[in-house]
Design an enzyme around this catalytic site. Structure first.
Site, mmCIF file in Angstrom:
data_model
loop_
_atom_site.group_PDB
_atom_site.id
_atom_site.type_symbol
_atom_site.label_atom_id
_atom_site.label_comp_id
_atom_site.label_asym_id
_atom_site.label_seq_id
_atom_site.Cartn_x
_atom_site.Cartn_y
_atom_site.Cartn_z
ATOM 1 N N LYS A 147 0.573 -3.419 -33.810
ATOM 2 C CA LYS A 147 -0.245 -4.276 -32.947
ATOM 3 C C LYS A 147 -1.455 -4.742 -33.747
ATOM 4 O O LYS A 147 -2.017 -3.950 -34.531
ATOM 5 C CB LYS A 147 -0.679 -3.458 -31.725
ATOM 6 C CG LYS A 147 -1.459 -4.221 -30.669
ATOM 7 C CD LYS A 147 -1.779 -3.320 -29.475
ATOM 8 C CE LYS A 147 -2.463 -4.045 -28.347
ATOM 9 N NZ LYS A 147 -2.753 -3.166 -27.190
ATOM 10 N N SER A 160 -1.037 -5.050 -22.749
ATOM 11 C CA SER A 160 -1.503 -5.971 -23.760
ATOM 12 C C SER A 160 -0.691 -5.932 -25.052
ATOM 13 O O SER A 160 -0.765 -6.873 -25.837
ATOM 14 C CB SER A 160 -2.964 -5.670 -24.097
ATOM 15 O OG SER A 160 -3.102 -4.391 -24.668
ATOM 16 N N SER A 164 -1.045 -0.417 -21.517
ATOM 17 C CA SER A 164 -0.622 -1.435 -22.486
ATOM 18 C C SER A 164 0.508 -1.051 -23.418
ATOM 19 O O SER A 164 0.985 -1.916 -24.163
ATOM 20 C CB SER A 164 -1.808 -1.877 -23.321
ATOM 21 O OG SER A 164 -2.573 -2.780 -22.587
HETATM 22 N N1 GLN Z 1 -3.964 -4.304 -18.380
HETATM 23 C C1 GLN Z 1 -5.032 -3.379 -18.488
HETATM 24 C C2 GLN Z 1 -6.306 -4.127 -18.804
HETATM 25 O O1 GLN Z 1 -6.266 -5.302 -18.824
HETATM 26 C C3 GLN Z 1 -4.737 -2.351 -19.544
HETATM 27 C C4 GLN Z 1 -4.877 -2.879 -20.909
HETATM 28 C C5 GLN Z 1 -4.629 -1.825 -21.955
HETATM 29 O O2 GLN Z 1 -4.037 -0.786 -21.706
HETATM 30 N N2 GLN Z 1 -5.129 -2.099 -23.140
HETATM 31 O O3 GLN Z 1 -7.332 -3.570 -19.018
#
Ligand code: GLN
Length: 487
Positions: free
Chosen positions: A81, A156, A180
């Site tokens: 990532k 994400s 994410s």
């Molecule tokens: N979707 C969640 C957020 O927007 C989690 C994102 C993540 O785990 N980095 O914060």
């Protein structure tokens, strides 16, 4: 066979590499060819360097020829990532703020993977600074779900999930702050593991919310997740929140740890908003465990309904502090329009950050501001303790919990314009981060329109070995992990 190398597991490939049936260069070339074939549709990568990857693979072959004793990751193409630092590779967090940034050093996980001989291949797209659930918040481009390219891959870590699902890397790493890793894994039909907070060093991970962030793998199988976990876990002097604990042999423990287990079904995770097809698939998984002789118990996590609220106070508070470093002075985007130093800060941040990132910085600054701190931040921290206590109470009675990973399968690109609608995607994953627990998403079937569905198993702190054994028990009785999207 050669054209299917990109869908082999680490476990299989490491045997074939060891027997010299296959070279690391051949494997890397197969993954490059596959990537070039499908990437115009999937768009999982922010950047990739074929020459560098092939030279890493050549070095792996040379080690093997020299008779060095090599681990299972030696010569395996692994994507990261775009939030994990690798020396001399771009590191953008899919943000304009870091568009031209190249990392001067290796994060701990990158260093460990290099030591294990992995070929670090490509930088994967994500929501900007890991804020989002669909990868649509990326400042670079949209990544598609390989199962239906009109749908999102989740987020994400959407690029990391899509790349494994599409055969563009054998495994990848992502980060999970509120879901994410698990959410995109579920939406793309791969295995995604979020380890216990503190098991993996965060040194060299661009911080979003430091008390919640954790790095973890995307793989085709639970066994591969165990192999990846083994190579990246462990205490690190460079991260004071990394925990000193003896590591088991995760792969070996998969065979040692046998059921039947006591499994809990948290009733709060099966209510309103759960898509019937997802619910039915999870029910079938529960029936599988029951048929194996597991004791299945309904449990209650009564503070679940406060998870989202607590998360969006704590995560934004930490983000507002972590992202203060992007000021246009030390590194990152610097506005050319600024009139003076104060204006430089304003303009650089206004130009460099996207809308969702700004929304979170504003919210986080607000909940930390004097006069509101007690009402929001302090209260959210107290709620967080109650949420963790709910889980620990449940673990008095059961070994692990079974839930859906997401309320719905993948949705269409552009379908959720309202930020709150996107926040709800993580309703089943966020509690795990607040409580610091390990959890894994494994494929558990398909919707009637052919989209993958995910089963979430949540374990006791630092009990990844049991968690993975429980997950593998289900996986081995099904063939979901052997199905791949058609292009
Ligand atoms: N979707 C969640 C957020 O927007 C989690 C994102 C993540 O785990 N980095 O914060």
């Amino acid at each position: 066979m050669a054209d299917e190398l990109h869908y082999q597991t680490i476990a299989n490939l490491s045997v074939r590499l060891a027997k010299r049936e296959l070279s690391a260069v051949e494997l890397m070339q197969a993954v490059i060819d596959r990537t070039n074939q499908v990437e115009p549709k999937v768009r999982a990568f922010n950047s990739r360097n074929e020459v560098d990857a092939l030279s890493q693979a050549t070095a792996a072959d040379a080690r093997r020829s020299a008779g060095e004793s090599l681990g299972p990751l030696d010569g395996i193409p692994i994507g990261l990532k775009d939030v994990i630092a690798v020396e001399n590779q771009p590191l953008t967090a899919s943000s304009k703020m870091l568009a031209n940034f190249v990392s001067p050093y290796d994060g701990t996980v990158a260093q460990k993977l290099k030591r294990a001989g992995a070929v670090l291949w490509g930088r994967l797209n994500m929501d900007e600074f890991a804020m989002g659930s669909s990868t649509e918040n990326s400042a670079t481009h949209q990544t598609a779900n390989p199962w239906d390219t009109s749908c999102v891959p989740g987020g994400s870590s959407g690029g990391s999930a899509a790349a494994v699902a599409a055969g563009q890397a054998i495994a990848t790493l992502g980060s999970d702050t509120g879901g994410s890793i698990r959410q995109p894994a579920a939406l793309c039909g791969v295995v995604g593991l979020k380890p216990t907070y503190g098991l993996i060093s965060r040194y060299g991970l661009i911080a979003f919310a430091s008390s919640l962030d954790q790095i973890g793998p995307f793989t085709h199988t639970v066994e591969d997740a165990a192999i990846m976990l083994q190579s990246i876990a462990g205490h690190d002097e460079c991260d004071s929140t990394s925990y000193r604990t003896a590591l088991p042999d995760y792969r070996d423990e998969l065979k040692q740890r046998q059921g039947p287990w006591k499994l809990g079904i948290p009733k709060e995770y099966f209510g309103e908003g759960l898509d019937p097809e997802v619910g039915a698939a999870v029910e079938r998984a529960i029936a599988h465990y029951r048929a194996q002789g597991c004791e299945i118990k309904e449990v209650s996590l009564p503070h679940t309904r406060y998870c989202l609220d607590a998360y969006y106070v704590i995560a934004t508070a930490e983000a507002s502090s972590n992202l203060a470093r992007y000021d246009g002075v030390r590194y990152g985007h610097r506005s050319k329009a600024a009139k003076d130093i104060t204006d430089l800060y304003f303009q650089s941040r206004a130009e460099g950050f996207g809308e969702e990132v700004k929304r979170r910085i504003i919210l986080g600054t607000y909940v930390l501001s004097s006069g509101y701190y007690d009402a929001y931040y302090l209260r959210a921290q107290k709620v967080r303790t109650l949420i963790r206590q709910d889980f620990l109470n449940a673990y008095q009675e059961v070994d692990a919990l079974i839930t859906p990973t997401t309320p719905t399968p993948a949705f269409k690109l552009g379908a959720k314009a309202d930020p709150l609608a996107l926040y709800l995607c993580d309703i089943y994953t966020i509690g795990v981060n607040l409580a610091g627990l390990p959890a894994v998403s494994v494929p558990c079937g398909f919707s009637s329109s052919g989209l993958p569905l995910g089963l979430q198993l949540i374990g006791r702190p630092f009990e990844e070995a049991s968690l993975l054994a429980i997950a593998r028990d289900y996986e081995q009785a099904h063939d979901w992990h052997q199905r791949h999207p058609q292009f």
